[in-house]
Every structure is written in structure tokens, then in C-alpha cells.
Design a protein around this motif. Sequence first.
Motif, mmCIF file in Angstrom:
data_model
loop_
_atom_site.group_PDB
_atom_site.id
_atom_site.type_symbol
_atom_site.label_atom_id
_atom_site.label_comp_id
_atom_site.label_asym_id
_atom_site.label_seq_id
_atom_site.Cartn_x
_atom_site.Cartn_y
_atom_site.Cartn_z
ATOM 1 N N LYS A 23 -15.358 -47.196 -18.059
ATOM 2 C CA LYS A 23 -15.707 -45.834 -17.657
ATOM 3 C C LYS A 23 -16.858 -45.304 -18.513
ATOM 4 O O LYS A 23 -17.769 -44.620 -18.010
ATOM 5 C CB LYS A 23 -14.492 -44.934 -17.778
ATOM 6 N N ARG A 26 -20.119 -46.946 -17.467
ATOM 7 C CA ARG A 26 -20.562 -46.376 -16.198
ATOM 8 C C ARG A 26 -21.179 -44.993 -16.397
ATOM 9 O O ARG A 26 -22.200 -44.652 -15.778
ATOM 10 C CB ARG A 26 -19.363 -46.293 -15.246
ATOM 11 N N PHE A 27 -20.579 -44.194 -17.291
ATOM 12 C CA PHE A 27 -21.109 -42.850 -17.563
ATOM 13 C C PHE A 27 -22.518 -42.928 -18.148
ATOM 14 O O PHE A 27 -23.430 -42.210 -17.712
ATOM 15 C CB PHE A 27 -20.185 -42.100 -18.521
ATOM 16 N N TYR A 28 -22.721 -43.835 -19.111
ATOM 17 C CA TYR A 28 -24.042 -43.946 -19.727
ATOM 18 C C TYR A 28 -25.067 -44.480 -18.732
ATOM 19 O O TYR A 28 -26.240 -44.090 -18.761
ATOM 20 C CB TYR A 28 -23.982 -44.857 -20.957
ATOM 21 N N SER A 29 -24.636 -45.351 -17.868
ATOM 22 C CA SER A 29 -25.549 -45.855 -16.849
ATOM 23 C C SER A 29 -25.939 -44.750 -15.875
ATOM 24 O O SER A 29 -27.120 -44.572 -15.542
ATOM 25 C CB SER A 29 -24.893 -47.016 -16.086
ATOM 26 N N ASP A 30 -24.944 -44.014 -15.420
ATOM 27 C CA ASP A 30 -25.226 -42.933 -14.472
ATOM 28 C C ASP A 30 -26.057 -41.832 -15.107
ATOM 29 O O ASP A 30 -26.765 -41.096 -14.398
ATOM 30 C CB ASP A 30 -23.909 -42.356 -13.934
ATOM 31 N N SER A 31 -25.980 -41.704 -16.438
ATOM 32 C CA SER A 31 -26.764 -40.684 -17.152
ATOM 33 C C SER A 31 -28.192 -41.137 -17.408
ATOM 34 O O SER A 31 -29.006 -40.369 -17.918
ATOM 35 C CB SER A 31 -26.096 -40.346 -18.495
ATOM 36 N N GLY A 32 -28.500 -42.394 -17.106
ATOM 37 C CA GLY A 32 -29.840 -42.910 -17.319
ATOM 38 C C GLY A 32 -30.080 -43.444 -18.715
ATOM 39 O O GLY A 32 -31.206 -43.826 -19.044
ATOM 40 N N GLU A 36 -29.495 -50.499 -15.597
ATOM 41 C CA GLU A 36 -28.980 -51.766 -15.076
ATOM 42 C C GLU A 36 -30.153 -52.702 -14.815
ATOM 43 O O GLU A 36 -31.234 -52.272 -14.412
ATOM 44 C CB GLU A 36 -28.230 -51.522 -13.768
ATOM 45 N N ARG A 39 -28.175 -55.432 -9.392
ATOM 46 C CA ARG A 39 -26.847 -55.350 -8.789
ATOM 47 C C ARG A 39 -26.544 -56.693 -8.118
ATOM 48 O O ARG A 39 -27.431 -57.339 -7.558
ATOM 49 C CB ARG A 39 -26.784 -54.233 -7.746
ATOM 50 N N ARG A 45 -22.659 -53.874 -10.939
ATOM 51 C CA ARG A 45 -23.733 -53.673 -11.925
ATOM 52 C C ARG A 45 -23.902 -54.915 -12.788
ATOM 53 O O ARG A 45 -22.921 -55.515 -13.221
ATOM 54 C CB ARG A 45 -23.428 -52.467 -12.822
ATOM 55 N N TYR A 47 -26.184 -56.282 -16.277
ATOM 56 C CA TYR A 47 -26.935 -55.780 -17.433
ATOM 57 C C TYR A 47 -27.617 -56.934 -18.161
ATOM 58 O O TYR A 47 -27.079 -58.041 -18.263
ATOM 59 C CB TYR A 47 -26.004 -55.047 -18.393
#
Length: 319
Positions: A23, A26-32, A36, A39, A45, A47
Amino acid sequence: MFSTYDGLCGIGELAERAGVSVKTVRFYSDSGLLPEASRSAGGHRRYGPGSLERLRMIRSLRTLDLPVSAVRRILDEEDTAGRAGGALEDAVAGQLRALGSELRALRWREAALRAVQECPAAERAGRLRLIGAVTAPPNTAPLARFWRGWLPPRMPARSVSAFLERAVPQPPEEPRPGQVLALAGLYALVSGPCDGAEPTQPHAHRAAGARASAVLYAGLAEAYDLAATDMRQDRGPYPGEALDGFVDAYASAHDTADTPRFRRVLTRQLAADPRIDRYWELTAELVSPPDGRPEPTPGSAHDWLLAALETQSGHAVPA
């Protein structure tokens, strides 16, 4: 390097290696913050090799409680310059300032709680109401507003600032319960009438014009400093340099000469003028050191000088 054929890894492996939850990744990825690399065909995802070190850096910065916006600036700078520099320095300095304010607030809250705890049960409700007006960390703006309304109008801003620097006490970083009560008392004093009436300018301070007021308060500040030196050495009031400067401040502001007659008139005038003794008593308590030895205030220095003037002029000053 990840062990997969393409050198990439999934979100689960990255989270496990970094010691964080999926989680969180995912949060750090969604925050930019954690881009990634790609896909998978199934939309999972993937990395790259540098992601683990970047994720560890993010986690370290977040452990210091830096906001996401600050972390982004630090990472952007690192991506551009190859190292963390000014952005990291600014973020850490800002966080230290915020932490210092939080610690100061906690120390004030602790002292306030002790002030309530240590008083008799019958007095706790009243003391709690008194202390409740004090912010943590404390704000001296109400005291400054009080004095701005008390000072002569049209005084130069520099003179007003110099006076406020002396008249508005700075709350201690590590207060004692009694000092919390002193500041609460000052809040109560300046938020309402004093002795049943609004405080008024002493008659002797009503110098004509902004320049005369500035001259008066600058001269008084010097006299108070000289008197404070004598007071710290436990010297009683006596005619001398401090008193001469005190009288000269009034004489210069009123455009008159320092004569024995002027000193007698000034003595009577100062003795009859309105007082704000309670303000200075509470100020002395607020700034007093742990050993309890009172630190001179402008109010106590004024009283010392007035007593010296009374001794010289032969006029009794009411207690």
C-alpha cells in the motif's frame, strides 16, 4: 539489481526488499515520487533497479516527518543535480523550527497542567479559566496591542518598536507553573480595565508631538538600564547618573531646563500619575530566573528612580 530476466521487479518484491507495505509503495507511485518503469501485460506495476534506493530515500525522508511536497522537491533536485542539496537543507531546517515550536508548546502545556494540579481543589476551576486564555506556545501580541494603545500617538515606528522590546516580556522556553500563571495574569490584565478604568497615559508622559515622545522614551530607556545595573547590585535609590538621565529625558521632552524646581514639580507629577504596577509585578515573575531573584523591569526601574528623585527633592512619594 533485481533477479528477474529484464532487471525489473513487481510491487510486492519491491515492498518486501524495502521493508514497507505494498500500500505504501502504491501511494508513493500514485503521488509521483516513485515512477514505474513499465506495466506488465496484466497491468501490474514494474519497477527498475534504482527504485529500491529511491524508495529507501523516500522512507527516510518521511520518517523525519517531511511532507510529501518537500520530499518531491528533494527528489527532483537529486534527479537534476545528482545529489540532495539546498532543498534537503531547507526542509530539515523548516522541520527543526516546527519541532522546536511543538516542543515549546508541550513544555508550556506541561507547566500549565502542573499549575492546575498544584493549586487547592477549590481554586482549580478559576485557575483553569485563567490559564485557558494562554496559547501554547504563548503569543505576546495581546501585550503589544495594549502598549500600542497606551503610547502617545504619532510616535515614530522605530521608537515604538524599541519601547515594545522592553515592555513586552518574552516568555521563557521552559516555564515554571508560576510563570504560566504570570503570563495568564498579564493576558487578563491587558484584556480588560485596570482598577476599574482604562489605563491612561501618565500626565508627565504627554509630551507634545511625535519627536518629543521619541526623545522621552529613548532617554527613559537609557535611565532604566543604568538603574537596573544598580538594582542588580542591590544598591538602594540614590542621586547619580541614572537619575540625571531620567530627569533629563523629561526635561528634554518638555523643552525645559533641569532645575531643582523642575525636579520638585516632576516628583509630584510622577507620584500622582496613574500606575500599572500589577503589569510590572507579573512581568518580573514571568522573567525571573529559577533562583527567584527578581530581574529589573522598566516598572521597577522607574520606581527606583522615582524614589531617588523623591529623596533628592525632599517630597514624600506615596507607597
